[in-house]
Scaffold this motif. Structure first.
Motif, PDB file in Angstrom:
ATOM      1  N   ASN A  14       0.817  -1.222   0.000  1.00 20.21           N
ATOM      2  CA  ASN A  14       0.000   0.000   0.000  1.00 20.21           C
ATOM      3  C   ASN A  14       0.845   1.263   0.000  1.00 20.21           C
ATOM      4  N   ASN A  15       1.923   1.261  -0.714  1.00 20.88           N
ATOM      5  CA  ASN A  15       2.871   2.365  -0.756  1.00 20.88           C
ATOM      6  C   ASN A  15       2.170   3.707  -1.009  1.00 20.88           C
ATOM      7  N   GLY A  16       2.182   4.585  -0.005  1.00 18.90           N
ATOM      8  CA  GLY A  16       1.649   5.932  -0.167  1.00 18.90           C
ATOM      9  C   GLY A  16       0.150   6.038  -0.326  1.00 18.90           C
ATOM     10  N   ALA A  17      -0.580   5.011   0.015  1.00 15.33           N
ATOM     11  CA  ALA A  17      -2.027   4.984  -0.241  1.00 15.33           C
ATOM     12  C   ALA A  17      -2.821   5.917   0.665  1.00 15.33           C
ATOM     13  N   GLU A  18      -3.967   6.305   0.142  1.00 17.92           N
ATOM     14  CA  GLU A  18      -4.986   6.986   0.935  1.00 17.92           C
ATOM     15  C   GLU A  18      -5.954   5.916   1.430  1.00 17.92           C
ATOM     16  N   ILE A  19      -6.613   6.214   2.544  1.00 15.10           N
ATOM     17  CA  ILE A  19      -7.603   5.277   3.056  1.00 15.10           C
ATOM     18  C   ILE A  19      -8.953   5.965   3.164  1.00 15.10           C
ATOM     19  N   GLU A  20      -9.998   5.169   3.027  1.00 21.20           N
ATOM     20  CA  GLU A  20     -11.337   5.719   3.204  1.00 21.20           C
ATOM     21  C   GLU A  20     -11.593   5.855   4.691  1.00 21.20           C
ATOM     22  N   ASN A  21     -12.220   6.949   5.057  1.00 18.90           N
ATOM     23  CA  ASN A  21     -12.514   7.231   6.463  1.00 18.90           C
ATOM     24  C   ASN A  21     -11.257   7.063   7.316  1.00 18.90           C
ATOM     25  N   GLY A  22     -10.226   7.761   6.968  1.00 14.85           N
ATOM     26  CA  GLY A  22      -8.948   7.661   7.664  1.00 14.85           C
ATOM     27  C   GLY A  22      -8.877   8.491   8.916  1.00 14.85           C
ATOM     28  N   THR A  23      -9.891   8.393   9.742  1.00  3.02           N
ATOM     29  CA  THR A  23      -9.882   9.163  10.980  1.00  3.02           C
ATOM     30  C   THR A  23      -9.649   8.248  12.178  1.00  3.02           C
ATOM     31  N   PHE A  24      -9.087   8.834  13.211  1.00  5.30           N
ATOM     32  CA  PHE A  24      -8.931   8.120  14.475  1.00  5.30           C
ATOM     33  C   PHE A  24      -8.957   9.138  15.598  1.00  5.30           C
ATOM     34  N   GLU A  25      -9.335   8.669  16.756  1.00  6.87           N
ATOM     35  CA  GLU A  25      -9.379   9.544  17.918  1.00  6.87           C
ATOM     36  C   GLU A  25      -8.258   9.171  18.871  1.00  6.87           C
ATOM     37  N   TYR A  26      -7.676  10.208  19.418  1.00  6.60           N
ATOM     38  CA  TYR A  26      -6.641  10.015  20.424  1.00  6.60           C
ATOM     39  C   TYR A  26      -6.672  11.215  21.363  1.00  6.60           C
ATOM     40  N   ASN A  27      -6.671  10.938  22.640  1.00  8.91           N
ATOM     41  CA  ASN A  27      -6.605  11.990  23.654  1.00  8.91           C
ATOM     42  C   ASN A  27      -7.713  13.044  23.450  1.00  8.91           C
ATOM     43  N   ASN A  28      -8.927  12.558  23.214  1.00  7.20           N
ATOM     44  CA  ASN A  28     -10.106  13.412  23.023  1.00  7.20           C
ATOM     45  C   ASN A  28     -10.002  14.354  21.824  1.00  7.20           C
ATOM     46  N   ARG A  29      -9.223  13.953  20.841  1.00  2.99           N
ATOM     47  CA  ARG A  29      -9.072  14.757  19.631  1.00  2.99           C
ATOM     48  C   ARG A  29      -9.199  13.842  18.420  1.00  2.99           C
ATOM     49  N   CYS A  30      -9.829  14.322  17.367  1.00  3.49           N
ATOM     50  CA  CYS A  30     -10.007  13.537  16.150  1.00  3.49           C
ATOM     51  C   CYS A  30      -8.945  13.954  15.128  1.00  3.49           C
ATOM     52  N   TYR A  31      -8.292  12.972  14.537  1.00  2.00           N
ATOM     53  CA  TYR A  31      -7.268  13.203  13.519  1.00  2.00           C
ATOM     54  C   TYR A  31      -7.730  12.578  12.204  1.00  2.00           C
ATOM     55  N   ALA A  32      -7.356  13.191  11.097  1.00  2.00           N
ATOM     56  CA  ALA A  32      -7.689  12.659   9.772  1.00  2.00           C
ATOM     57  C   ALA A  32      -6.405  12.434   8.980  1.00  2.00           C
ATOM     58  N   ILE A  33      -6.167  11.197   8.618  1.00  2.00           N
ATOM     59  CA  ILE A  33      -4.994  10.880   7.813  1.00  2.00           C
ATOM     60  C   ILE A  33      -5.274  11.286   6.363  1.00  2.00           C
ATOM     61  N   GLU A  34      -4.383  12.117   5.822  1.00  2.00           N
ATOM     62  CA  GLU A  34      -4.500  12.493   4.407  1.00  2.00           C
ATOM     63  C   GLU A  34      -4.057  11.336   3.527  1.00  2.00           C
ATOM     64  N   ARG A  35      -2.899  10.780   3.869  1.00  2.00           N
ATOM     65  CA  ARG A  35      -2.385   9.623   3.138  1.00  2.00           C
ATOM     66  C   ARG A  35      -1.162   9.087   3.872  1.00  2.00           C
ATOM     67  N   PHE A  36      -0.872   7.825   3.630  1.00  2.00           N
ATOM     68  CA  PHE A  36       0.380   7.261   4.125  1.00  2.00           C
ATOM     69  C   PHE A  36       1.486   7.745   3.211  1.00  2.00           C
ATOM     70  N   LEU A  37       2.673   7.851   3.746  1.00  2.00           N
ATOM     71  CA  LEU A  37       3.814   8.261   2.940  1.00  2.00           C
ATOM     72  C   LEU A  37       4.321   7.057   2.159  1.00  2.00           C
ATOM     73  N   CYS A  38       5.094   7.332   1.129  1.00  2.00           N
ATOM     74  CA  CYS A  38       5.584   6.264   0.262  1.00  2.00           C
ATOM     75  C   CYS A  38       7.111   6.189   0.326  1.00  2.00           C
ATOM     76  N   MET A  39       7.622   5.184  -0.341  1.00  2.00           N
ATOM     77  CA  MET A  39       9.060   5.006  -0.465  1.00  2.00           C
ATOM     78  C   MET A  39       9.354   4.866  -1.959  1.00  2.00           C
ATOM     79  N   LEU A  40      10.116   5.820  -2.491  1.00  2.00           N
ATOM     80  CA  LEU A  40      10.420   5.850  -3.917  1.00  2.00           C
ATOM     81  C   LEU A  40      11.924   5.851  -4.151  1.00  2.00           C
ATOM     82  N   ASP A  41      12.304   5.344  -5.308  1.00  2.00           N
ATOM     83  CA  ASP A  41      13.708   5.363  -5.700  1.00  2.00           C
ATOM     84  C   ASP A  41      14.068   6.709  -6.320  1.00  2.00           C
TER      85      ASP A  41
END
Length: 156
Positions: free
Chosen positions: A40-67
């Motif tokens: 899943n190199n650099g992929a976006e996810i659907e509904n990429g939200t998570f809660e931590y410490n009473n705060r909601c975060y939204a993942i834009e995308r995972f980072l990738c590894m390129l040559d």
């Protein structure tokens, strides 16, 4: 967690590329992260939200590894590209050779999900790095999970 298949960054990282990065960063990536990035190199996810410490975060995308970062349209999402931009804000040790905190996903508004090796170089935890609170050689992080596999479960 559902991956948006059309957002996976190609080419997928090879074992050779991963080993080069690990050598440069002076760390060993956890198996759960290796499995994830190889598929899943650099992929976006659907509904990429998570809660931590009473705060909601939204993942834009995972980072990738390129040559080839410069000639790839997604080069700005490469782990090394991001690390180069914020590296002095990811450690409190000016003399550090290698990496202690490695960004692996971008969060809406400039923060990053990171692998945190400061406590255990063999089993990194996952933290949220706060760009607004961090300064040069003064990273501010919040532990989100004990491991990358545990972090992925939070997103499900």
């Amino acid at each position: 967690m559902k991956i948006k298949q059309n957002t996976i960054v190609k080419p997928l990282p090879t074992d050779e590329l991963i080993k080069e990065h690990e050598k440069f960063w002076r760390l060993k990536l956890p198996e759960s992260f290796l499995t994830f990035i190889k598929e899943n190199n650099g992929a976006e996810i659907e509904n990429g939200t998570f809660e931590y410490n009473n705060r909601c975060y939204a993942i834009e995308r995972f980072l990738c590894m390129l040559d080839d970062i410069e000639d790839h349209p997604n080069g700005i999402y490469d782990i090394d590209a991001v690390f180069t931009q914020i590296g002095e804000r990811l450690t409190n040790n000016e003399d550090l050779l290698g990496t202690e905190i490695l960004p692996v996903a971008s969060i809406f508004a400039g923060d990053f999900v990171c692998l945190d090796y400061r406590t255990d170089m063999h089993n990194p935890s996952v933290c949220i790095w706060s760009h607004e609170e961090s300064g040069d050689f003064d990273p501010v992080t919040y532990k989100a999970a004990d491991s990358f596999s545990e972090f992925l479960k939070i997103l499900q």
